[in-house]
Design a protein around this motif. Structure first.
Motif, mmCIF file in Angstrom:
data_model
loop_
_atom_site.group_PDB
_atom_site.id
_atom_site.type_symbol
_atom_site.label_atom_id
_atom_site.label_comp_id
_atom_site.label_asym_id
_atom_site.label_seq_id
_atom_site.Cartn_x
_atom_site.Cartn_y
_atom_site.Cartn_z
ATOM 1 N N GLY A 87 0.806 -1.210 0.000
ATOM 2 C CA GLY A 87 0.000 0.000 0.000
ATOM 3 C C GLY A 87 0.836 1.255 0.000
ATOM 4 N N LEU A 88 0.285 2.291 0.631
ATOM 5 C CA LEU A 88 0.898 3.617 0.603
ATOM 6 C C LEU A 88 2.293 3.626 1.231
ATOM 7 N N VAL A 89 2.547 2.735 2.207
ATOM 8 C CA VAL A 89 3.842 2.743 2.879
ATOM 9 C C VAL A 89 4.879 1.913 2.135
ATOM 10 N N SER A 90 4.610 1.529 0.865
ATOM 11 C CA SER A 90 5.565 0.724 0.112
ATOM 12 C C SER A 90 6.883 1.464 -0.090
ATOM 13 N N ILE A 91 6.894 2.793 0.059
ATOM 14 C CA ILE A 91 8.133 3.542 -0.040
ATOM 15 C C ILE A 91 9.095 3.128 1.063
ATOM 16 N N VAL A 92 8.575 2.693 2.220
ATOM 17 C CA VAL A 92 9.428 2.321 3.351
ATOM 18 C C VAL A 92 10.251 1.071 3.050
ATOM 19 N N PRO A 93 9.636 -0.067 2.625
ATOM 20 C CA PRO A 93 10.478 -1.219 2.293
ATOM 21 C C PRO A 93 11.406 -0.961 1.119
ATOM 22 N N VAL A 94 11.009 -0.106 0.179
ATOM 23 C CA VAL A 94 11.897 0.203 -0.945
ATOM 24 C C VAL A 94 13.187 0.830 -0.420
ATOM 25 N N VAL A 95 13.053 1.844 0.428
ATOM 26 C CA VAL A 95 14.244 2.521 0.950
ATOM 27 C C VAL A 95 15.047 1.590 1.855
ATOM 28 N N LEU A 96 14.357 0.806 2.686
ATOM 29 C CA LEU A 96 15.057 -0.076 3.619
ATOM 30 C C LEU A 96 15.794 -1.190 2.885
ATOM 31 N N VAL A 97 15.135 -1.836 1.923
ATOM 32 C CA VAL A 97 15.784 -2.904 1.151
ATOM 33 C C VAL A 97 16.933 -2.320 0.320
ATOM 34 N N THR A 98 16.753 -1.113 -0.186
ATOM 35 C CA THR A 98 17.846 -0.455 -0.904
ATOM 36 C C THR A 98 19.064 -0.294 0.000
ATOM 37 N N GLY A 99 18.833 0.177 1.231
ATOM 38 C CA GLY A 99 19.945 0.355 2.152
ATOM 39 C C GLY A 99 20.633 -0.947 2.506
ATOM 40 N N LEU A 100 19.846 -1.998 2.783
ATOM 41 C CA LEU A 100 20.435 -3.291 3.162
ATOM 42 C C LEU A 100 21.175 -3.932 1.989
ATOM 43 N N SER A 101 20.633 -3.815 0.777
ATOM 44 C CA SER A 101 21.310 -4.418 -0.373
ATOM 45 C C SER A 101 22.597 -3.664 -0.702
ATOM 46 N N ILE A 102 22.598 -2.351 -0.517
ATOM 47 C CA ILE A 102 23.843 -1.595 -0.689
ATOM 48 C C ILE A 102 24.872 -2.052 0.334
ATOM 49 N N ASP A 103 24.420 -2.347 1.543
ATOM 50 C CA ASP A 103 25.312 -2.874 2.588
ATOM 51 C C ASP A 103 25.939 -4.191 2.140
ATOM 52 N N PHE A 104 25.123 -5.079 1.561
ATOM 53 C CA PHE A 104 25.660 -6.341 1.054
ATOM 54 C C PHE A 104 26.737 -6.073 -0.003
ATOM 55 N N GLY A 105 26.449 -5.121 -0.910
ATOM 56 C CA GLY A 105 27.406 -4.814 -1.962
ATOM 57 C C GLY A 105 28.718 -4.273 -1.415
ATOM 58 N N PHE A 106 28.646 -3.413 -0.424
ATOM 59 C CA PHE A 106 29.854 -2.871 0.194
ATOM 60 C C PHE A 106 30.757 -3.994 0.698
ATOM 61 N N HIS A 107 30.170 -4.951 1.399
ATOM 62 C CA HIS A 107 30.981 -6.006 1.998
ATOM 63 C C HIS A 107 31.569 -6.939 0.941
ATOM 64 N N ILE A 108 30.804 -7.250 -0.095
ATOM 65 C CA ILE A 108 31.330 -8.126 -1.150
ATOM 66 C C ILE A 108 32.456 -7.439 -1.906
ATOM 67 N N PHE A 109 32.252 -6.195 -2.345
ATOM 68 C CA PHE A 109 33.281 -5.487 -3.095
ATOM 69 C C PHE A 109 34.503 -5.218 -2.228
ATOM 70 N N ASN A 110 34.274 -4.852 -0.964
ATOM 71 C CA ASN A 110 35.395 -4.531 -0.092
ATOM 72 C C ASN A 110 36.248 -5.759 0.180
ATOM 73 N N ARG A 111 35.590 -6.899 0.455
ATOM 74 C CA ARG A 111 36.363 -8.122 0.729
ATOM 75 C C ARG A 111 37.090 -8.598 -0.532
ATOM 76 N N TYR A 112 36.481 -8.432 -1.692
ATOM 77 C CA TYR A 112 37.152 -8.799 -2.952
ATOM 78 C C TYR A 112 38.398 -7.935 -3.156
ATOM 79 N N ARG A 113 38.278 -6.640 -2.904
ATOM 80 C CA ARG A 113 39.435 -5.763 -3.084
ATOM 81 C C ARG A 113 40.556 -6.129 -2.119
ATOM 82 N N GLU A 114 40.192 -6.515 -0.890
ATOM 83 C CA GLU A 114 41.212 -6.929 0.083
ATOM 84 C C GLU A 114 41.911 -8.207 -0.356
ATOM 85 N N GLN A 115 41.167 -9.125 -0.943
ATOM 86 C CA GLN A 115 41.698 -10.452 -1.263
ATOM 87 C C GLN A 115 42.556 -10.476 -2.521
#
Length: 848
Positions: A300-328
């Motif tokens: 419903g109307l609050v669908s903007i909330v999961p969009v922003v939250l899932v965006t933030g969490l998925s960006i977090d996943f990307g940070f850790h994958i890219f960062n660990r790859y660069r370290e390795q």
């Protein structure tokens, strides 16, 4: 078991990194299937509550008792009233042009077949009609004759007739704002009442008939908007919600996107990684909506909330994958092997984050509010989709693109975040703080968290936060389509609730007070009257001419006694009135029997008789107020109910809609503590099991999970300092904080365990974990908190409160993971008899 889990994850990662193109083909096909669910998405708002969830509340039980044993309809239930408002901030709604405008509006709606069929015999009540009828020649002039009479009258004559009408007709004054002087012939606001048959109106009639009437009233008012006419019905609210959602999308999403891309550009400093990461983010959001569509879950109307939250969490996943790859990636290495190692190392943490976050979010599935249940499910599906996509699509896509670019001579070697000359020393200082003063850090954290948690009882409680319609000027001046275009409904609703009192009893809120127990005991009616007097003294009753604000056994018996002499002789017998107050004090059963004999229908509405026994009484009171005044009015009614209860022979309970609303809010606020405790316990248990399986130590999992409680305390303290109230939404969303607060601790704790297993000392492992993981956590915090901070741009206090809570949770979770968790890990390593498994190949059983 540890070996099996790690081997399972390793096999998946091996397949992705060795067969990157095949992985992409498979995931494209799978994405097409999932995204096919988007057209099936239900965008209706499931804001209603599950009433069965509140059946254990005493007031709800008593309200059900009233519904089962009393006629719950009002005396004039054959009609319902729709209100049309007239507002001219710079004009006079009592002027001749304004009165003519509303008469023409009436003519137009009467020409509508649906309105004509639904219109009650009382018709339309408007000052314009009162003035025009007086000016017209003849009796009962038609609407056209009224328009003609008013049109040909001189403005001075109209003004004189308005003055006469206001002076002599109390009903006319009720159509004007509260406190209007009857001698004043100018006003900026008035209203007219369209009286409809209840069987055809929008309240109790069929949906088709009611919608047609509402649509006619709303659409015609829109045609007369230049004259200041407006209607606040479902069509107005639907138009407002549609407009609001569109404005939110254009204001929030561009701001969030610019902020996210800006942070990504600063942290990654690589366009390709930004594009690959954002591909995973966009797919995660689309997968979430696709899964919601397939599962039939509303967005419903609050669908903007999961969009922003899932965006933030998925960006977090990307940070850790890219960062660990660069370290390795070593100086002479290719792409596949370091990507394989990096994803393997971070995969366990991502799985743990997904599981624990899902526990926090899914704790809302038992929520009585459908909107919150759907919110928890939406976010959980989004996080699961993010996990799948960021261990498959993102690594495969990066291998494919980086491989292609390096084949044409473009080096893809990048420095990991957290290893720069500015950030690394800052992160290292947190390890030094833990090494030198871990006990002091922990003591300060406990005190601060406890103080924050103690503020829970001091938070203001509100049923909801209603927007006032005001929008900051700078938001309106932003270039289209980003600039916010205000919609009048929110401001109009706030305005009419502020200036008007209920025009009729139909418009007012009716509360009920149930007296059950020994209602035949001596003094019952005296106690009842004393309670009513207390309520009257509190000033909460509607005081309008022609409106009876209280209906009770006493008023009903007095009315019957006036027309029935036989009952009057029983009711007024001096032998039963021992104190001379005009009410019988004793032998009440005889009085009640005579009451039922004289007028059974009237008696049954206020006095319950079952199997010959009198078991309860019902008092109805009509209130002068709105739901915004619920707490105050319920408190006043409870004071009167306490007097009605007497010395304990009876129980008096306020059981109307306001009282139930307050009781439900209290129940939810109280229940959320239990929900959070259960969610915390579940996460702590999951962490203990996961760390025992993956790292050989359950107590290490407990240490990593404990700071979640500190995050909760800090969030509560932040709500108190920022004056964020506990509402039905903010109280229920507190459990989402648990899902957010556990993320950062898992990444740092898992990295610490990995480094210890490699043989590093405690301080060395902490140094590697904080500098290696802390940079990714910082980037994740900046993007996620920044994205949610954009929600504060929305001119709606409920969304602003939600965004503030999440931002506080993200910031405190980040600070706790870097400032408190290292000290806990130091103390755990110093005093715990356990240690993590010391060899990556070792598959020994857990140590505890």
């Amino acid at each position: 078991m540890t070996g099996m889990l790690r081997k399972g994850l390793a096999r998946v990662v091996d397949f992705v990194t060795e067969h990157n193109r095949l992985t992409l083909v498979v995931m494209v096909v799978l994405s097409a299937v999932v995204l096919a669910g988007i057209p099936m998405l239900d965008t209706a708002s499931q804001a209603g509550a599950d009433s069965s969830a509140f059946e254990d509340i005493d007031r709800v039980q008593k309200a059900n008792y009233v519904a089962a044993n009393y006629d719950s309809t009002r005396n004039d239930s054959n009609r319902t009233v729709a209100t049309v408002y007239v507002r001219q901030q710079e004009g006079n709604v009592l002027s001749k042009p304004s009165l003519l405008g509303t008469l023409r509006y009436q003519r137009d709606i009467r020409a509508n077949d649906s309105v004509a069929a639904a219109l009650h015999e009382d018709g339309i009540v408007d000052i314009a009609n009162m003035v025009a009828v007086a000016l017209a020649d003849g009796q009962n002039p038609s609407i056209d004759e009224q328009i003609a009479a008013l049109d040909r009258a001189e403005p001075a004559a109209v003004k004189a007739q308005v003055e006469t009408t206001l002076a002599n007709n109390p009903q006319a004054l009720r159509l004007l704002p509260a406190g209007h002087d009857r001698t004043e012939t100018t006003a900026t606001d008035r209203r007219l009442l369209v009286v409809l048959n209840a069987t055809a109106g929008s309240v109790t009639g069929t949906a088709t008939a009611g919608d047609a009437v509402d649509a006619a009233l709303y659409d015609t008012a829109q045609d007369y908007s230049d004259s200041g006419l407006f209607v606040l019905n479902q069509f107005a609210y639907d138009a407002y919600n549609s407009h609001f959602f569109g404005e939110v999308v254009w204001l929030v999403l561009p701001a969030a996107l610019v902020l996210i891309l800006g942070v990504l550009a600063f942290t990654y400093r690589d366009l390709v990684d930004i594009l690959v990461g954002m591909t995973g983010v966009v797919l995660s959001v689309l997968w979430m909506f696709g899964l919601l569509g397939w599962l039939g879950v509303s967005a419903g109307l609050v669908s903007i909330v999961p969009v922003v939250l899932v965006t933030g969490l998925s960006i977090d996943f990307g940070f850790h994958i890219f960062n660990r790859y660069r370290e390795q990636r070593g100086a002479e290495e290719g792409i596949r092997e370091p990507m394989n190692r990096g994803v393997r190392l971070v995969a366990t943490a991502l799985v743990l984050v997904t599981v624990t976050a899902a526990i926090g979010f899914l704790s809302n599935v038992v929520n009585p509010l459908g909107q919150i249940r759907d919110l928890g499910i939406s976010i959980t599906l989004g996080v699961i989709a993010s996990l799948l996509l960021f261990v498959t699509v993102v690594p495969a896509l990066k291998i494919s693109i980086d491989g292609l670019l390096e084949r044409v001579g473009w080096s893809r070697r990048k420095r990991a975040l957290g290893h720069g000359r500015f950030l690394r020393p800052m992160l290292s200082r947190t390890v030094g703080l833990a090494r030198r003063g871990a006990p002091a850090v922990l003591a300060v954290a406990i005190v601060v968290g406890a103080l924050g948690g103690a503020a829970w009882s001091d938070l203001d409680e509100e049923s909801f936060q209603q927007p006032d319609g005001e929008v900051a000027e700078w938001k309106q001046q932003l270039p289209d389509p980003v600039g916010w275009e205000p919609h009048p409904v929110a401001e109009q609703l706030n305005h009419v609730q502020t200036i008007y009192r209920p025009a009729t009893a139909d418009d007012a809120i009716e509360e009920r007070i149930l007296l059950d127990g020994d209602v035949t005991a001596n003094g019952t009616l005296a106690d009842l009257q004393a309670g009513i007097d207390t309520i009257e003294q509190r000033g909460v009753l509607l005081d309008q001419p022609g409106v009876q604000p209280v209906t009770s056994p006493i008023t009903a018996m007095q009315a019957v006694a006036q027309r029935d002499s036989e009952f009057r002789s029983v009711f007024e017998a001096k032998a039963r009135d021992t104190n001379g107050d005009g009410l019988p004090d004793r032998d009440l059963e005889t009085v009640y029997n005579a009451f039922y004999a004289a007028d059974r229908d009237t008696a049954s509405q206020v006095l319950e008789r079952t199997d010959g026994e009198y078991r309860s009484m019902l008092v109805r009171v009509t209130l002068d107020g709105s739901y915004a005044d619920a707490d105050r009015m319920v408190t006043d009614l409870e004071a009167g109910a306490a007097r009605m209860g007497g010395d304990g022979d009876r129980t008096a309970t306020v059981v109307g809609p306001l009282a139930i609303n307050v009781a439900v809010l209290d129940s939810i606020v109280g229940g959320i503590l239990e929900t959070m405790a259960l969610a915390l316990a579940a996460i702590v248990l999951a962490m203990a099991i996961a760390f025992r399986v993956m790292h050989g130590s359950a107590t290490l999992g407990l240490v990593v999970a404990v700071p979640i409680a500190l995050v909760l305390g800090l969030v509560i303290g932040g709500m108190y300092l920022l004056s964020i109230p506990l509402t039905l939404l903010t109280a229920l969303l507190m459990s989402l904080v648990i899902g957010l607060g556990v993320d950062y601790n898992i990444h740092l704790g898992d990295r610490f365990a990995d480094e210890r297993r490699e043989g590093k000392t405690t301080v060395e492992a902490l140094e590697a974990a904080v500098t290696g993981t802390g940079g990714a956590l910082l980037g994740s915090t900046l993007t996620s908190a920044g994205a949610f901070a954009t929600i504060a741009l929305v001119p709606h206090p409920q969304l602003q409160s939600f965004g503030s809570i999440v931002v506080i949770a993200l910031l405190t979770a980040f600070l706790v993971s870097l400032l408190v968790l290292p000290s806990l890990l130091i103390l755990w390593d110093r005093y715990s008899p356990e240690a993590v498994t010391m060899s990556p190949e070792e598959t020994a059983l857990p140590q505890d």
